[in-house]
Motif scaffolding. Sequence first.
Motif, short mmCIF file in Angstrom:
data_model
loop_
_atom_site.label_atom_id
_atom_site.label_comp_id
_atom_site.label_asym_id
_atom_site.label_seq_id
_atom_site.Cartn_x
_atom_site.Cartn_y
_atom_site.Cartn_z
N THR A 159 45.59 -13.47 86.05
CA THR A 159 45.06 -14.41 85.07
C THR A 159 43.67 -13.98 84.62
O THR A 159 43.37 -13.94 83.42
CB THR A 159 45.00 -15.84 85.67
OG1 THR A 159 46.33 -16.23 86.01
CG2 THR A 159 44.43 -16.83 84.67
N GLN A 161 42.37 -10.93 84.96
CA GLN A 161 42.47 -9.64 84.26
C GLN A 161 42.89 -9.83 82.81
O GLN A 161 42.30 -9.25 81.90
CB GLN A 161 43.49 -8.73 84.97
CG GLN A 161 42.96 -8.12 86.26
CD GLN A 161 43.97 -7.19 86.92
OE1 GLN A 161 45.17 -7.35 86.72
NE2 GLN A 161 43.48 -6.25 87.69
N GLY A 162 43.92 -10.65 82.59
CA GLY A 162 44.39 -10.89 81.23
C GLY A 162 43.30 -11.52 80.37
O GLY A 162 43.15 -11.18 79.19
N PHE A 163 42.54 -12.43 80.97
CA PHE A 163 41.45 -13.03 80.21
C PHE A 163 40.42 -11.97 79.79
O PHE A 163 39.94 -11.96 78.65
CB PHE A 163 40.78 -14.16 81.01
CG PHE A 163 39.41 -14.47 80.52
CD1 PHE A 163 39.22 -14.98 79.24
CD2 PHE A 163 38.29 -14.21 81.30
CE1 PHE A 163 37.95 -15.22 78.76
CE2 PHE A 163 37.02 -14.43 80.83
CZ PHE A 163 36.84 -14.94 79.55
N ASP A 165 41.06 -8.81 79.35
CA ASP A 165 41.70 -8.03 78.28
C ASP A 165 41.56 -8.75 76.95
O ASP A 165 41.31 -8.14 75.91
CB ASP A 165 43.18 -7.80 78.60
CG ASP A 165 43.39 -6.79 79.72
OD1 ASP A 165 42.78 -5.70 79.64
OD2 ASP A 165 44.13 -7.08 80.66
N MET A 166 41.71 -10.08 76.98
CA MET A 166 41.54 -10.87 75.76
C MET A 166 40.12 -10.74 75.23
O MET A 166 39.90 -10.57 74.02
CB MET A 166 41.86 -12.33 76.02
CG MET A 166 41.90 -13.14 74.74
SD MET A 166 42.27 -14.88 75.08
CE MET A 166 40.70 -15.45 75.66
N ARG A 168 38.14 -8.25 75.60
CA ARG A 168 38.03 -6.90 75.00
C ARG A 168 38.67 -6.87 73.62
O ARG A 168 38.13 -6.30 72.68
CB ARG A 168 38.70 -5.89 75.95
CG ARG A 168 38.14 -4.51 75.84
CD ARG A 168 38.91 -3.52 76.69
NE ARG A 168 38.71 -3.65 78.10
CZ ARG A 168 39.68 -3.93 78.99
NH1 ARG A 168 40.92 -4.07 78.62
NH2 ARG A 168 39.39 -4.03 80.26
N GLY A 169 39.82 -7.52 73.49
CA GLY A 169 40.49 -7.59 72.20
C GLY A 169 39.67 -8.37 71.17
O GLY A 169 39.64 -8.03 69.99
N LEU A 170 38.99 -9.42 71.64
CA LEU A 170 38.12 -10.18 70.73
C LEU A 170 36.95 -9.31 70.27
O LEU A 170 36.49 -9.42 69.13
CB LEU A 170 37.60 -11.45 71.43
CG LEU A 170 38.62 -12.58 71.60
CD1 LEU A 170 38.11 -13.64 72.58
CD2 LEU A 170 38.92 -13.25 70.25
#
Lengths: 199, 199
Positions: A159, A161-163, A165-166, A168-170
């Motif tokens: 959870t 890690q995915g946040f 990644d989000m 980084r995408g932002l």
Amino acid sequence: MSTTVERDRAPKQDRSRATRRRLLEAAVACLAEHGWSGSTVSVVAERAGVSRGAAQHHFPTREDLFTAAVEYVAEERSTALRALFPSGPAARRAVVAALVDLYTGPLFRAALHLWVAASNEDQLRARVTELEARVGRETHRIAVDLLGADESRPGVRETVQGFLDMARGLGLANLLTDDSARRERVVAQWADLLEEALG
Amino acid sequence: MSTTVERDRAPKQDRSRATRRRLLEAAVACLAEHGWSGSTVSVVAERAGVSRGAAQHHFPTREDLFTAAVEYVAEERSTALRALFPSGPAARRAVVAALVDLYTGPLFRAALHLWVAASNEDQLRARVTELEARVGRETHRIAVDLLGADESRPGVRETVQGFLDMARGLGLANLLTDDSARRERVVAQWADLLEEALG
């Protein structure tokens, strides 16, 4: 911070450290503004007001200078982030916003240029891969601490890690346009979802 | 797909279309492998087996060629993605995995090189910004459809947006190393979180 006595004892060392810091900060600013192809040791030395010889004394190669610069500024950002929440875990929304902020400034822009250049240049690739792993682990550690996430519970590690990644995408979504209005709404929503997921 | 009769009627037009497609595909492969600085109209023409003159007939400038290439391949990917789920909304985990896959192949790599180059080159910036907005809107539409997300409910739009930001961040994490093992765990966990959030 050193005392006056220590500073008198080693003024030369202090000057050298200050020169190094000026070079590192100029290197990140240069990468962020001009990208890898526009960033050389000479350009950075001039920007920092340091001779090319002195710059090369500190950083023998272009790769040395720019990987050290991204690492230095990442460490500065980590320290500043921890200082924002001195008593550890804090309100999730504030922590989420501060973590996302890591990916929307000049440091992320500089790191992105370095990553993309490394994907096509073998000399840079190994060093940037190692740097990215080190900075990524440290950011994950800070996120776990400040979010008060219990990684012994199944799924919590992923959870967080995915946040990240989000986040980084932002950062990527903010590269060409000011994405802050949309980002704020996404961050508010996902802070709520993280709150539920992390309990 | 045209019928044989139509093809006989306009063979020249067909050849022109085939040449155009070869150039677009070669341009994306070239960007993904060599980055913006290594990608010129000449290099792409040679790779596509097309004369430089013919390439310039189709794409007068370097910017024309590469923005058209990223748009073309993005459209191909969108079509392929919809074809994977012909009856619309499908199992969330499969849809989430397919959407994340959009960001881990050569197209994302090519688009990333174009974005990063555009952040430092004014000629490219306006066009890539517009292209990114168009492709982003289409990807969002597909995600909403396939996830069966009801955007009239508060927060659902931002939930989908944040998930696509995460997918983009996962693409970035895959740039220098094969991140597929970690990515699979993150995707499994976030598919569950999305399932709860979207209801």
